[in-house]
Design an enzyme around this catalytic site. Structure first.
Site, PDB file in Angstrom:
ATOM      1  CB  CYS A 124      -4.698   3.984   5.805  1.00 26.85           C
ATOM      2  SG  CYS A 124      -4.616   2.704   7.037  1.00 26.85           S
ATOM      3  CG  ASP A 169      -0.216   3.420   3.834  1.00 25.39           C
ATOM      4  OD1 ASP A 169      -0.072   4.386   3.072  1.00 25.39           O
ATOM      5  OD2 ASP A 169      -1.310   2.895   4.058  1.00 25.39           O
ATOM      6  CB  CYS A 186      -0.960   0.009   1.195  1.00 23.20           C
ATOM      7  SG  CYS A 186      -0.129   0.167   2.776  1.00 23.20           S
ATOM      8  CB  CYS A 221      -3.691  -0.703   9.090  1.00 22.90           C
ATOM      9  SG  CYS A 221      -4.553  -0.765   7.507  1.00 22.90           S
TER      10      CYS A 221
HETATM   11 FE1  FES Z   1      -1.734   0.253   4.331  1.00 20.35          FE
HETATM   12 FE2  FES Z   1      -3.535   0.948   6.193  1.00 20.35          FE
HETATM   13  S1  FES Z   1      -3.892   0.605   4.062  1.00 20.35           S
HETATM   14  S2  FES Z   1      -1.388   0.824   6.404  1.00 20.35           S
END
Ligand code: FES
Length: 160
Positions: A62, A35, A33, A106
């Site tokens: 996120c 992140d 993602c 996450c």
């Molecule tokens: Fe990747 Fe939440 S969608 S950390």
């Protein structure tokens, strides 16, 4: 998932930001993602034991990751390193209720950042051992490119 708690944590995240005097820092990124979560830890001694005095985080992530990190940094206060090691992503996100399958990673990002910080602090085996020197606390953005690079695993732990 408890939307009210999620919204509160997002609107008013606890312990957000770099900790310049941290004893340890850990970063984890998800190539899937893109992140990233970074966690800083400051230790102290209490009753002869080394415990976490405070924790803080930054996230290019996120909202769920921010909410879990906010709760985790509150939960970590006063825990020993061993107790912190045993804290799972599920426990850290307990106040939010069960995360939907798409959001489980996450919480795992937050757990990964915590574990990376705890590893960065090692070796510190004895409670009476001197506290580790502060780790370099670079900016989260500096590591983003590296952590976002494709990798086969779900998480990439970046040791400082
Ligand atoms: Fe990747 Fe939440 S969608 S950390």
């Amino acid at each position: 998932m408890n939307e009210q708690l999620l919204n509160d944590a997002i609107a008013n995240p606890r312990n957000l930001g770099e900790m310049p005097d941290a004893d340890a820092v850990g970063t984890v990124g998800s190539p899937e993602c893109g992140d990233m979560v970074r966690m800083w830890l400051k230790f102290t001694e209490k009753d002869g034991r080394k415990v976490i005095d405070r924790a803080s985080f930054q996230s290019f992530g996120c909202q769920t990751a921010i909410a879990v990190a906010s709760m985790a940094t509150e939960m970590l206060k006063g825990r020993t390193v061993d107790e912190a090691r045993q804290l799972s992503a599920a426990e850290m996100s307990t106040p939010l209720g069960p995360l939907p399958p798409m959001k489980i990673h996450c919480g795992q990002m937050v757990e990964g950042a915590l574990r990376a910080a705890l590893e960065a602090d090692a070796p510190a085996p004895a409670a009476a051992a001197p506290l580790a020197a502060p780790a370099a606390a670079g900016h989260l953005a500096e590591s983003l490119g590296e952590a976002a690079a494709p990798k086969s695993g779900k998480l990439k732990i970046v040791f400082e």
